[in-house]
Structures are given as structure tokens and as C-alpha cells.
Design a protein around this motif. Structure first.
Motif, PDB file in Angstrom:
ATOM      1  N   ASP A  38      48.074  39.815  43.366  1.00 33.35           N
ATOM      2  CA  ASP A  38      47.292  39.166  41.872  1.00 33.35           C
ATOM      3  C   ASP A  38      48.191  38.464  41.064  1.00 33.35           C
ATOM      4  OD1 ASP A  38      46.014  39.066  40.287  1.00 33.35           O
ATOM      5  OD2 ASP A  38      46.551  41.372  38.994  1.00 33.35           O
ATOM      6  N   LEU A  53      45.053  35.692  45.626  1.00 33.15           N
ATOM      7  CA  LEU A  53      44.527  34.653  43.790  1.00 33.15           C
ATOM      8  C   LEU A  53      44.897  34.304  42.920  1.00 33.15           C
ATOM      9  CD1 LEU A  53      43.676  38.582  42.183  1.00 33.15           C
ATOM     10  CD2 LEU A  53      42.205  36.961  44.471  1.00 33.15           C
ATOM     11  N   TYR A  97      44.776  38.335  37.785  1.00 34.00           N
ATOM     12  CA  TYR A  97      43.788  38.616  36.443  1.00 34.00           C
ATOM     13  C   TYR A  97      43.556  40.491  36.688  1.00 34.00           C
ATOM     14  CZ  TYR A  97      41.859  34.700  38.563  1.00 34.00           C
ATOM     15  OH  TYR A  97      41.784  33.563  38.792  1.00 34.00           O
ATOM     16  N   ALA A 153      38.384  42.024  44.910  1.00 38.70           N
ATOM     17  CA  ALA A 153      38.640  41.007  46.079  1.00 38.70           C
ATOM     18  C   ALA A 153      38.641  41.502  47.378  1.00 38.70           C
ATOM     19  CB  ALA A 153      39.504  39.740  45.443  1.00 38.70           C
TER      20      ALA A 153
END
Length: 335
Positions: free
Chosen positions: A60, A85, A89, A97
Motif C-alpha cells: 500500500d 498499489l 490508499y 485489492a
């Protein structure tokens, strides 16, 4: 040598078409020191349980080299998929995801900081096999700071249980087991990962909780703090509304709209009697302003309710989502 995903005696070509027993989804954010030990511990636990599996680590937006290490590990291991990613986020999008990549019959989530113990996974699966759709871990002997982590967590767990009606000891434990069909029915937004049991309840899931081991953090520092309180409260209100009025928003907007309209009309009738029955002036009375405000507020609430009903119907119909969930169907199929 066969991949850990492939049972003995099964060819690689055939195994590539098989659905693994378990998909492990691990959100990663700046956990480069933990990654090798975590992946090995997960693999060891599932091999010992004789399960086919896949490990999906979602980076992330890490800045400590976690993404590079995951790519390297994914190139040398047949049981690991690295999802990188574009930026940070948050944990909920990272989990979403991972869910989108998972193909296992059961999906297990856990943190990437080695505080959850992968050796507990078979226990969660055993509980799940008793007919539950979701099994949540309970960090009964939590190894975190009592004042800044444990106490706020207990208060939050109590509050979430009261608001959602799903009472668990530990909503914040990431170690959970889900049936894949349950995850497919849930859409995640905001910070809703901690409310997954409540969202699952909306879908009609059977939920259980089991005590699991919890270890003190070995590397780095926690990414959680009291600054998340506001977001948690807002998401809690969202989940509460969804649980009660997801398919009937007019029931809440219409109720308050009706109350406001009736109050405004009652005050208006009273002022009309005062004006024409007793000849008193009402132009300067605060009650007149209150009557107008209540009447207009009631109309607005009704309008919001109708718009919400239209939006909800459009949402369900455009996606083909039924407003019910069928657990099982018994009987012979039509010939």
C-alpha cells in the motif's frame, strides 16, 4: 519439486486450473523487516495443515523498500502474488485489492507486522467448517500498550457492538476467515475494513469469534493512532444506516420528514387560530419562523428520501444485485 500450492501427484498444468483451499490476503505498509518471516510462517502453517493455498501481499505505497522485496519474493516463490498499489490508499482499499485477486475457497486476512500468528489459521478454518461464513480472531491477551491501544479498542468494540448489533470482543483484529462467496457480496469503501463483520451481517452471514495468539511488534512502529477516531465514528454511522435502511432509505427520511411536516403544520394551525380567532399579531413571533422552517425541512427530508430510494433501486438494478441472499437450495433441479 512441486510448488507449495500443488498437492503431490498433481501436474503443474492441472494444478494451475485448481482452486486453492485458502487465499491469504496481507496488506503491507512499511513492513520490510517482517515480510520474509511472515511469508515463511504462513507457508509453514498451511503446509503442515496439508492445504493448497496462495499468498497475496498488497503493498500500500510503502516507502521502505517493501514493494521491491515483495517483487523479488514473488519471482522466486510459486505461492506468492505481489500486488503493488500506486500510492498509499489505506488498509481498506489494500484489502479490497487483495480480495479482487483471491481465488481460494476461503479468504484469510492478517496484518503484515507479525503480531497475528499464522499458526492460528487452521483453527479459524476448523471453526469455519462448522457452518459459519466468517470467523473473527479475538486478541484475548493483546500485547499492546494498555492506555493508548487496548483501552480505546475496548471502548470502540463496545460502541460498534451497540450500534451495529454484532457484538464481538475484538473488531480490530485483522486475523479473520471468510468464505469467498461472502467477500464477493461486500463492497469496501472508506475505513470499512474494521466493520467487515457488521457488513457481513447485512449480507446474512453466520459469524463466530475465537481467541487467537497475539505477539508484541518486533519491527517498526504501529500505523494506528487516536487520529483515526473521527473516521471510525463516521464509518460507524454509515454502517449503522446501511444495516437498518440499506434497501428502504425512505423509512428514515420519511419518518423525520413526516414528524417535521406535522410539527410545522400544527404550529401553523395554532398561529392561524391565534391570528383570526383572537386577532393577535403573529408576524413577530418566533413560532411563525419555526413553523416555516419545520415545514420546509419536512419537504426536504421527503425529497431526500425519494432521491435515496431512486438511487438505491438504480444501484441494485444496474448491478443485478438482489436485495436478499440465498444460503442454500434443497431439492432436485428441473429436468
Amino acid at each position: 519439486m512441486n510448488s507449495p500450492l500443488i498437492p503431490d501427484g498433481v501436474s503443474t498444468a492441472l494444478a494451475s486450473t485448481l482452486q486453492p483451499d485458502v487465499s491469504i490476503v496481507v496488506p503491507i505498509y512499511n513492513e520490510v523487516e517482517s515480510i520474509p518471516s511472515l511469508i515463511d510462517a504462513i507457508a509453514t502453517s498451511l503446509r503442515n495443515a496439508a492445504l493448497t493455498y496462495e499468498i497475496i501481499c498488497v503493498d500500500d505505497g510503502s516507502r521502505d523498500g517493501s514493494d521491491a522485496l515483495l517483487k523479488q519474493q514473488a519471482q522466486t516463490r510459486n505461492d506468492l502474488k505481489a500486488v503493488i498499489l500506486r500510492r498509499n490508499y489505506g488498509q481498506t482499499p489494500a484489502m479490497a485489492a487483495g480480495f479482487s485477486q483471491a481465488i481460494g475457497k476461503v479468504i484469510i486476512t492478517l496484518d503484515g507486522d507479525l503480531q497475528n500468528d499464522p499458526s492460528d489459521i487452521p483453527m479459524l478454518l476448523e471453526k469455519l467448517s462448522e457452518g459459519y461464513d466468517l470467523v473473527s480472531g479475538w486478541r484475548k491477551n493483546r500485547q499492546d500498550a494498555s492506555l493508548t491501544r487496548v483501552l480505546p479498542s475496548k471502548i470502540a468494540n463496545w460502541l460498534i457492538g451497540q450500534v451495529t448489533g454484532v457484538r464481538l470482543h475484538d473488531y480490530g483484529c485483522s486475523l479473520k476467515a471468510y468464505r469467498s462467496e461472502l467477500v464477493a457480496d461486500m463492497n469496501l469503501y472508506g475505513e470499512l475494513h474494521r466493520f467487515l463483520p457488521a457488513l457481513a451481517c447485512i449480507e446474512g452471514a453466520r459469524i463466530a469469534e475465537v481467541p487467537v495468539k497475539h505477539h508484541s511488534r518486533q519491527f517498526g512502529k504501529s500505523k494506528y493512532g487516536l487520529d483515526r477516531t473521527f473516521r471510525v465514528v463516521m464509518d460507524l454511522l454509515t454502517v449503522s444506516f446501511m444495516r437498518k435502511f440499506l434497501t428502504r432509505p425512505m423509512h428514515v427520511f420519511g419518518l423525520f420528514g413526516l414528524m417535521s411536516l406535522l410539527s410545522g403544520m400544527s404550529i401553523g394551525i395554532y398561529l392561524t387560530i391565534v391570528k383570526f380567532g383572537f386577532g393577535e399579531e403573529i408576524g413577530q413571533r418566533p413560532l411563525l419562523i419555526l413553523a416555516v422552517v419545520l415545514f420546509l425541512a419536512g419537504l426536504n427530508l421527503f425529497s431526500f428520501g425519494l432521491l435515496a430510494e431512486i438511487s438505491m433501486r438504480t444501484y441494485h438494478e444496474s448491478q443485478g444485485r438482489p436485495i436478499y441472499r440465498v444460503r442454500e437450495v434443497f431439492g432436485k433441479k428441473d429436468s
